[in-house]
Structure formats: C-alpha cells, structure tokens
Write a protein that holds these residues in place. Structure first.
Motif, PDB file in Angstrom:
ATOM      1  N   THR A  29      88.749  39.437  87.866  1.00  0.00           N
ATOM      2  CA  THR A  29      88.935  38.655  86.647  1.00  0.00           C
ATOM      3  C   THR A  29      88.431  37.233  86.870  1.00  0.00           C
ATOM      4  O   THR A  29      88.172  36.817  88.004  1.00  0.00           O
ATOM      5  N   THR A  30      88.335  36.476  85.797  1.00  0.00           N
ATOM      6  CA  THR A  30      87.765  35.137  85.902  1.00  0.00           C
ATOM      7  C   THR A  30      88.705  34.120  86.524  1.00  0.00           C
ATOM      8  O   THR A  30      88.259  33.094  87.033  1.00  0.00           O
ATOM      9  N   ASP A  31      90.025  34.368  86.491  1.00  0.00           N
ATOM     10  CA  ASP A  31      90.960  33.377  87.031  1.00  0.00           C
ATOM     11  C   ASP A  31      91.800  33.905  88.193  1.00  0.00           C
ATOM     12  O   ASP A  31      92.665  33.214  88.693  1.00  0.00           O
ATOM     13  N   GLY A  32      91.543  35.148  88.628  1.00  0.00           N
ATOM     14  CA  GLY A  32      92.192  35.654  89.823  1.00  0.00           C
ATOM     15  C   GLY A  32      93.426  36.493  89.614  1.00  0.00           C
ATOM     16  O   GLY A  32      93.932  37.088  90.568  1.00  0.00           O
ATOM     17  N   LEU A  33      93.951  36.569  88.387  1.00  0.00           N
ATOM     18  CA  LEU A  33      95.119  37.407  88.109  1.00  0.00           C
ATOM     19  C   LEU A  33      94.733  38.571  87.213  1.00  0.00           C
ATOM     20  O   LEU A  33      93.803  38.460  86.404  1.00  0.00           O
ATOM     21  N   PRO A  34      95.428  39.697  87.329  1.00  0.00           N
ATOM     22  CA  PRO A  34      95.095  40.861  86.498  1.00  0.00           C
ATOM     23  C   PRO A  34      95.470  40.637  85.041  1.00  0.00           C
ATOM     24  O   PRO A  34      96.230  39.721  84.708  1.00  0.00           O
ATOM     25  N   TYR A  35      94.935  41.492  84.184  1.00  0.00           N
ATOM     26  CA  TYR A  35      95.285  41.504  82.769  1.00  0.00           C
ATOM     27  C   TYR A  35      96.204  42.692  82.516  1.00  0.00           C
ATOM     28  O   TYR A  35      95.793  43.853  82.647  1.00  0.00           O
ATOM     29  N   ILE A  36      97.452  42.406  82.148  1.00  0.00           N
ATOM     30  CA  ILE A  36      98.459  43.451  81.920  1.00  0.00           C
ATOM     31  C   ILE A  36      99.197  43.122  80.642  1.00  0.00           C
ATOM     32  O   ILE A  36      99.848  42.068  80.547  1.00  0.00           O
ATOM     33  N   GLY A  37      99.077  43.994  79.643  1.00  0.00           N
ATOM     34  CA  GLY A  37      99.784  43.747  78.391  1.00  0.00           C
ATOM     35  C   GLY A  37      98.998  44.222  77.192  1.00  0.00           C
ATOM     36  O   GLY A  37      98.221  45.178  77.284  1.00  0.00           O
ATOM     37  N   HIS A  38      99.189  43.559  76.067  1.00  0.00           N
ATOM     38  CA  HIS A  38      98.531  43.948  74.822  1.00  0.00           C
ATOM     39  C   HIS A  38      97.023  43.810  74.935  1.00  0.00           C
ATOM     40  O   HIS A  38      96.508  42.796  75.412  1.00  0.00           O
ATOM     41  N   LEU A  39      96.294  44.839  74.503  1.00  0.00           N
ATOM     42  CA  LEU A  39      94.838  44.828  74.548  1.00  0.00           C
ATOM     43  C   LEU A  39      94.289  43.904  73.460  1.00  0.00           C
ATOM     44  O   LEU A  39      94.527  44.139  72.270  1.00  0.00           O
ATOM     45  N   PRO A  40      93.565  42.838  73.828  1.00  0.00           N
ATOM     46  CA  PRO A  40      93.048  41.905  72.819  1.00  0.00           C
ATOM     47  C   PRO A  40      92.181  42.619  71.787  1.00  0.00           C
ATOM     48  O   PRO A  40      91.345  43.463  72.118  1.00  0.00           O
ATOM     49  N   GLY A  41      92.399  42.273  70.517  1.00  0.00           N
ATOM     50  CA  GLY A  41      91.608  42.847  69.446  1.00  0.00           C
ATOM     51  C   GLY A  41      92.113  44.164  68.926  1.00  0.00           C
ATOM     52  O   GLY A  41      91.607  44.683  67.916  1.00  0.00           O
ATOM     53  N   ALA A  42      93.113  44.756  69.588  1.00  0.00           N
ATOM     54  CA  ALA A  42      93.667  46.038  69.164  1.00  0.00           C
ATOM     55  C   ALA A  42      95.009  45.819  68.474  1.00  0.00           C
ATOM     56  O   ALA A  42      95.573  44.716  68.501  1.00  0.00           O
ATOM     57  N   SER A  43      95.536  46.867  67.865  1.00  0.00           N
ATOM     58  CA  SER A  43      96.846  46.768  67.226  1.00  0.00           C
ATOM     59  C   SER A  43      97.923  46.547  68.273  1.00  0.00           C
ATOM     60  O   SER A  43      97.706  46.766  69.470  1.00  0.00           O
ATOM     61  N   ASP A  44      99.101  46.129  67.827  1.00  0.00           N
ATOM     62  CA  ASP A  44     100.165  45.702  68.739  1.00  0.00           C
ATOM     63  C   ASP A  44     100.697  46.831  69.621  1.00  0.00           C
ATOM     64  O   ASP A  44     101.403  46.548  70.599  1.00  0.00           O
ATOM     65  N   ASN A  45     100.407  48.077  69.306  1.00  0.00           N
ATOM     66  CA  ASN A  45     100.945  49.188  70.080  1.00  0.00           C
ATOM     67  C   ASN A  45      99.942  49.769  71.077  1.00  0.00           C
ATOM     68  O   ASN A  45     100.089  50.893  71.540  1.00  0.00           O
ATOM     69  N   ILE A  46      98.913  48.985  71.422  1.00  0.00           N
ATOM     70  CA  ILE A  46      97.927  49.425  72.409  1.00  0.00           C
ATOM     71  C   ILE A  46      97.911  48.420  73.564  1.00  0.00           C
ATOM     72  O   ILE A  46      97.754  47.215  73.361  1.00  0.00           O
ATOM     73  N   TYR A  47      98.055  48.942  74.781  1.00  0.00           N
ATOM     74  CA  TYR A  47      98.214  48.109  75.977  1.00  0.00           C
ATOM     75  C   TYR A  47      97.145  48.454  77.010  1.00  0.00           C
ATOM     76  O   TYR A  47      96.503  49.506  76.954  1.00  0.00           O
ATOM     77  N   VAL A  48      97.001  47.557  77.988  1.00  0.00           N
ATOM     78  CA  VAL A  48      95.973  47.727  79.000  1.00  0.00           C
ATOM     79  C   VAL A  48      96.440  47.133  80.315  1.00  0.00           C
ATOM     80  O   VAL A  48      97.302  46.232  80.346  1.00  0.00           O
TER      81      VAL A  48
END
Length: 515
Positions: A335-354
């Motif tokens: 990732t660009t800042d060194g930490l993973p991305y965990i949570g709501h998928l940007p641009g998707a509805s609130d019930n989709i996670y990544v």
C-alpha cells in the motif's frame, strides 16, 4: 495441491486439494455473509463470523490455499515489513501502538486456533533478529529500536545472530512465530464446515449486483447474501484500491543443509534492498532452511530465473547446502502508506467489504483482517476501523510512493503495449520460451512449451488494458500494472481481472499465412 504457478512450494508438496464436506449451493437461500477467497484471510474471517452466529458461505475460484497462502514463507510477525519508525512518521505513535497490539493478538489467535482444531501445523514461537551490514543500515536500526519501544515492542540490541553472516549492529525482538500454513488452513476450513458454514471450491465469482440482498453470479449459480467480503488478495474489477496498491513478487528456496548446526532456531532478516529472510521448518521429521528475497514489482523483471540464481548464490555463500529441495515465488501487494486496507470497499455499497495490501506479512495481517472484519460485520464497530479504513485519505503519508506507482502504470500504457517484433521471430521460439510478436498489425503473446506446442493469447490484460509480460519461472503472463496473472493459455490465475486473456488459434493464423 494446485497453486497459481508452475513451481511447487514446500507447503503444497504431497498435500492433496482440500476435500469439502459442504459444497452444495442451496438455491434461493440468503446467506448472511459471502466471503470471496479461500486463503488465510477468507477462511479465518468465515470461521470467526460463523462462530459469531452468522450464516456464511465461502466461494473460492480454485482450491483453498491456491494463491499466496500456499506460497508464503509463513513468518508471523509483530515487526512488520513497514517498520515502526515509518509507521510513526506516516501516522502517529498511537497508531503504531495499535498495530503492535493487533499483530500480537493475531499471532496469539493463530496459536489458539491451531490448538483448538488440532491443526498439526507445528506452530512455534521464536525470537526475531534484524541485522545491519553497513553504517547507513546501522544508523537506521537505532531509529527502529527507538520507534519500536514507543510502540510497545520488546526489543534489544544483541551481539550475536543465529546465522553465520557478518554484521555491524543487530537487534532481537521476542514473541514472533512460524507455522505450516496449508495444514493450518485445512484445519480451519474443516472447523468452518463443521460449524455449519458452506465452502464452495472451483466457484468463480463473475459479477456482483449490489443491493440490500446482494446477487452474486458465479460459475456454480447465483449466491445471495446480505454482506460480501472480498478476501481475494486484491479486489476484482476496477477500484480505487488498485491505484493505492502495487503488486510485487518474492522468491523462496527451501534447502537442506549438510551442517545441522547451521539451521537457525529463529526468524532472521537482513536490511538489504530487497531484503533477505531466513527460518527453519521441520516437516514430518525432515528439516529445511527457508530463505526468501529478490523481490521486484510484478512483471518488471525480464528473466525471473535470474532471481532464483541470485538467491541460490546468496544462500550458498553463507550455508553449506546439501540440496535445493523446493523453489517457488509468490505475490503480495504494497500500500502507499504501509498499512493494509481492511473495511468498507470504497465506491461500493455499505455492505461490501475488503481486505488487501498486506505487504510481505500476509499470514499475520490476514488474521488481523479477520479479527477486524468479524467486529465490523457483527457489531458495526472496531477500534481499528479508522486505522485500516480502505477509504482513508492521507495527502502527505505515502504521497511520493503513490505518484511513483502511477508513473509506472502510465509507462506501461505508453511503451509496453506497443512493443513489436518481426513475425519471423515466431519460428525462432525455442522450447519453453515466450515472446510477444506482431502479426499483421496484431500483437500476440506466444509461448512454445517443452513439447514444441504453441500457446497464443491476446497480450492485453482485460482489467485495465495493460500489456502482460512473461514470467519464465511460473510459466504465466503477468500484468505489470495491477498484478493480474494468467496461465500460458490465458486462464485467469489471480485478479483483479475478472476474465481470461483472449485465446488465439494459432493453427488458423498459420493456415491464413500459407494461403
């Protein structure tokens, strides 16, 4: 055991594909959660959610452990690839403390799950060592020690390291660990099914239709679920995260040694760029030294065999090697800042996670993701929600890295896509050689296998129209922009692409040429 390449990892040797007890997709059934992906992130997440009372289904496009979980070196760390000095610089001291805390929790969870489900995965807690070999590295070690102590890591200077390599300065940190990842994964998958979960293998998700009840067409029928988790290493389709994550490949040797005393009873890391990492693994009474390194951006190395040769030369310089037992490579995303991305998928509805962007710490951070996702999907909250939020925007932290990654993407569009060579080169392909050639104005990615058969595909990646490059080690076409990978016949191995490369019938082309 199948995997996303032609090489065989230590963890897949003599292990069959997982046999599921609960493979039937029930027509019309609405699941609470669909987890897409059957690696350590997906299976651990599904198990925790199932134990929390959710009715879960896992859809794995191939077999579980097919991707990075089957190709890891299985280090379990609180000392991550992104060191605490960088984390404090990019974020703050409290964030670094939170990272140290959740990684310790993840390692302890792996220990507990391995014991609870009798995983026979040889989980072992060990110290970790980091050593500097020049003055610049030695100065940076001082920064790592100071920052790590602020984060709450137990860390000390040491005058000895457990491998015979010269160094100027070294440190030791406790409570790291290692395990056998595929045995662990199989035990968790079995526990998930026994808890009532449904596990579908060879189930490719082809699309997703958002809504309160999400409709997910797959190769085995449509799955309906209230929530979806993408645990696919990188989310499929085209998403903002593809421009905040860069794909890399790392190379691994598992060797046997003539001198038993040379096997380190620890996890060891140098500070080269790219760095090397070492550990020992006992499997059914046989001992291996595992050494990894030679990392590079995916599809940015013309001859990947060079990486293995360099790694073997490095190992033989410091160890009395008896045999190179296994060699393999694997992929990860930075990732660009060194930490993973965990949570709501940007641009998707609130019930989709990544969950994505684990760098070289996938086993630890995949488990961290399962902990956080279980909290988010069962309670809607987690103390780590903001820290790991995929939609976080930090205009300073990681900005330079972000620009560099995008410059690489632009470079690929501008140069690689239009590379040409004469049609005559087709006849010059040696056995086990690949090349992109030009035929009547059309670019063709060609590979001649060891039997002399030609395999040809359109070299344009269907994800974002970059041109793929040949990976001579894994016998795959790899995309340099966002990391999609395809077999020599164009079959999708790993996303974010959703579809195969277009296959070209060489016989028809040759007949047309003869006419």
């Amino acid at each position: 055991m199948r995997r996303d390449g032609k090489t065989t990892s230590l963890w897949q040797d003599q292990i069959p594909d997982y046999e599921s007890d609960n493979q039937a997709l029930k027509s019309g059934k609405i699941y609470d959660v669909l987890v897409v992906g059957g690696g350590i992130t997906g299976i651990t997440t599904a198990l925790l959610l199932q134990k929390s009372g959710k009715n879960c289904i896992v859809a794995e496009a191939n077999s579980i452990g097919f991707g990075t979980t089957g190709g890891t070196t299985a280090h379990l760390n609180t000392m991550l690839d992104t060191d605490y000095h960088t984390l404090i610089s990019n974020f703050d001291e409290k964030s670094a403390q939170m990272v140290a805390g959740i990684t310790r929790e993840a390692i302890e969870m792996i220990r507990q799950l391995a014991n609870s489900y009798q995983a026979n995965c040889e989980f072992k807690e060990l110290p970790g060592y980091l050593f500097a070999q020049d003055e610049e590295q030695a100065k940076y070690i001082d920064k790592i020690v100071e920052a790590s102590r602020k984060a709450g890591i137990s860390i000390e200077y040491t005058n000895q390291i457990p491998i015979n390599v010269s160094f100027q300065k070294a440190l030791v940190f406790d409570k790291q660990a290692q395990f056998h990842p595929t045995r662990y994964l199989y035990a968790l998958a079995n526990a998930f099914e026994k808890a009532g979960g449904t596990l579908l293998q060879d189930c490719k998700v082809t699309n997703i239709e958002e809504g309160d009840i999400i409709q997910v067409p797959t190769s085995q029928g449509t799955i309906q679920a209230r929530q979806v988790v993408y645990a696919t290493h990188i989310p499929p389709g085209v998403n903002l995260l593809h421009f905040r994550c860069a794909p890399y490949r790392s190379y691994v040797l598992a060797v046997t040694l003539n001198n038993e005393a040379q096997y380190p009873d620890a996890l060891v890391y140098d500070m080269q760029d790219p760095y090397h990492y070492y550990r020992t693994q006992d499997i059914d009474g046989k001992r291996y030294l595992i050494v990894g390194g030679e990392d590079h951006k995916t599809a940015h190395m013309e001859n990947t065999e060079t990486c293995f040769r360099n790694l073997e030369s490095h190992v033989r310089q410091y160890f009395d090697v008896d045999q190179i037992a296994f060699r393999w490579s694997s992929q990860y995303f930075e990732t660009t800042d060194g930490l993973p991305y965990i949570g709501h998928l940007p641009g998707a509805s609130d019930n989709i996670y990544v969950a994505t962007g684990f760098s070289g710490n996938g086993m630890t951070l995949g488990t961290v993701a399962a902990i956080v996702l279980n909290e988010l999907l069962t309670t809607g909250q987690s103390p780590y929600k903001d820290l790991f939020a995929p939609g976080r925007v930090k205009p300073v932290a990681g900005f330079t890295s972000f620009v560099k990654e995008q410059a690489d993407v632009i470079k690929e569009f501008a140069s690689k896509w239009f590379s040409q060579s004469d049609l005559g080169e087709l006849a010059d392909l040696a056995h086990d050689e690949a090349r992109v050639v030009e035929y009547e104005g059309t670019s063709i990615a060609m590979y001649k296998d060891e039997y002399g058969r030609i395999h040809a595909v359109n070299p344009t990646c269907p994800h974002a129209k970059c041109a793929v490059a040949w990976n001579s080690t894994e016998k795959s076409w790899d995309c340099p922009c966002h990391g999609s990978r395809f077999s020599c016949d164009g079959e999708l191995l790993t996303g974010p692409a959703r579809s195969n490369l277009e296959k070209i019938n060489i016989d028809e082309l040759e007949e047309a040429d003869g006419e």
